[in-house]
Each structure stands twice: as C-alpha cells, then as structure tokens.
Enzyme design. Structure first.
Site, PDB file in Angstrom:
ATOM      1  CD  GLU A   1      -0.115 -12.267  12.104  1.00 33.89           C
ATOM      2  OE1 GLU A   1       0.335 -12.752  11.049  1.00 33.89           O
ATOM      3  OE2 GLU A   1      -0.593 -11.111  12.171  1.00 33.89           O
TER       4      GLU A   1
ATOM      5  CD  GLU B   1      -0.479 -11.224   5.895  1.00 38.12           C
ATOM      6  OE1 GLU B   1      -1.005 -10.266   6.464  1.00 38.12           O
ATOM      7  OE2 GLU B   1       0.121 -12.131   6.518  1.00 38.12           O
TER       8      GLU B   1
END
Length: 286
Positions: free
Chosen positions: A162, A263
C-alpha cells in the site's frame, strides 16, 4: 438528492467494512455483528492488537468466533504494523526488535486469516528510521516481504503493498502508486509466486495529488484490493470532493472485480448511520 441515489447502481460491487476505523465505538468483538446488522456481509481489519504481534490464543479464538457467529466474511487483514492510526507505520523494514517481532508474527497472522478464508494480507512497509541507511531498510523490507508472501501463498492469499499519503505519514517511503507497485514487482521477482499486488487506496492517492484516472488506467490490472474514503477529511463518500462513484466505475471498466473496502471515519455520529450514501441492497456482496 436522496441519500444513496448516486450509488444505486453499486449492487454489482463488493463492499466490505473496515472494523478498525468504523464501529470503533463498540468493543472489538461486537463489531462484526454490528456490520452484519448494517447489511454488510464482509469485513476487513487492521491488526487489532497494536502492542502484541503474537496475542494469546484465547484472543485470536475470540475474534475468530465473533466473525464466524456474525456470519460475515473476513476479506482482508493487515499484518502487525504498530499503532494505527498513530505514528507507527509498519514494522517489517525497521531494524532490530520490531523486525524480529514482525517475523514471529507472520505465521500467526496467516493462520488466523486462513482459518477465516481471508484472501488478502496487507503489509505496511515501515517508516524511515533516522540514522539508518534507506538501502539497509529496503533490503530488510524485501527479506520480510518475501517471508510474508510465502505465508500468504500458503493460505491462498495475496500480499498487498500500500501507498500512504505523505501528509499523514511523512516518514513512510511509499507515497505514490508507482513506488508501491515497484515494491510489489520486486517481491514477485524474488519469490516467483506472483501473489504480491497493489492496494489502491483512493483516499491516500488523492491526498498525494495523484491523477486517479491515470492511476486506475495504468495499475488496475496489478490491483488486488481497493479502499475508499472521501477527501478532504477521510469521511464517507459525499462528504468531500472525490468523484468516488466515477472512479469505481472506471475501475470496473478497467476489469477490477475485487473488494472495495470502506475505510473512512464516520464523523460525529454512530457508525451504523454512516452508510446512508449506499443503499442497503448494495451492501451485501453477491
């Protein structure tokens, strides 16, 4: 426009809820059932034990049973990465004790994820450390990512890499899509497994000022998981300026059919009220 109108065509997407940023007003073991009550059939998690890479078996079993009893699927799990949200960002590239703790943790996390059918494990790279050669950290990171990729492969899962944003994580070295994809490519070259993939977090990339349509066009085929929050503010879709419906449409057109993780921060309201942008019939994965 009524809540959810713009997202009424979202039923063909697979949304999951990140229980480490949503439903945090509840104890950890109550969150899977709360997500199910809100209409979701899948959840994801940061490593829940920020101070314990290897928690007691009773704690692992308790969370596993809570997820199973709620009837939801665990789609993604972060490897141990310190305190999130907070100053820590990953452990696998940190020399010394933290790296050792990460290595002791890898199989614990993989076994937990595998028992729940989880197919994606996210390994945050780790902050730069003052006084340590970045090349030394990169070599350590690759060594530990190879270990993590092997553990993920053992349970039939992807290893996710990520990119974060430099405003919130100024010492984290992967702050662009190309940087994260380059690391995933290095891991795949080192292992030959081909299971390292890009985690495309549209919020982080937007804060970094990246051209999101161009990122999608270039990296959709390398993407193993997507996460969303609006920007600015990291709130629910519709609270900021990101055209998230359009961006997810572009991803679908580019061939991405995987999970989209919610998220975002619920704001000053209970998490159960933070999904009015998404019709209830679009929350259950099909």
């Amino acid at each position: 426009m009524p809540p959810g109108t713009e997202w009424s065509a979202a039923a063909d997407r697979r949304f999951d809820v990140n229980l480490s940023i949503l439903f945090t007003e509840l104890p950890l073991l109550e969150r899977p059932a709360a997500a199910a009550a809100a209409g979701f059939t899948a959840v994801e998690l940061w490593w829940p034990w920020a101070d314990s890479p290897t928690p007691a078996r009773s704690e692992l079993d308790g969370l596993r049973k809570a997820i199973e009893n709620a009837g939801v699927r665990l789609t993604g799990l972060n490897f141990y990465a310190g305190r999130l949200p907070g100053p820590d960002r990953g452990a696998l590239s940190l020399p010394g004790e933290e790296s050792e703790r990460f290595r002791a943790h890898v199989d614990v996390a993989a076994d937990f994820a595998g028992a729940l059918g989880c197919t994606a494990l996210n390994a945050l790279y780790g902050n730069r450390v003052e006084g340590v050669d970045p090349a030394e950290q990169d070599a350590l990171a690759l060594e530990n990512l190879v270990l993590a990729a092997g553990a993920a492969d053992r349970i039939g899962a992807m290893l996710l890499i990520e990119a974060l944003n430099r405003s919130e994580s100024p010492r984290y070295p992967l702050v662009s899509a190309p940087a994260a994809v380059e690391v995933a490519d290095r891991v795949n070259a080192a292992t030959g497994l081909g299971n390292a993939r890009f985690l495309m977090d549209l919020y982080h990339l937007a804060v970094n000022g990246e051209d999101l349509p161009a990122v999608i066009e270039r990296y959709a085929s390398m993407t193993g998981h997507v996460q969303i929050a609006d920007s600015p503010g990291r709130g629910a879709p519709g609270t900021g300026a990101l055209p998230l419906e359009d961006l997810l449409g572009r991803l679908r057109t580019a061939g991405y059919t995987g999970w989209v993780g919610l998220e975002y921060k619920p704001g000053d309201r209970p998490s159960a009220e933070a999904f009015d942008w998404l019709p209830r019939e679009a929350r259950a994965a099909r």
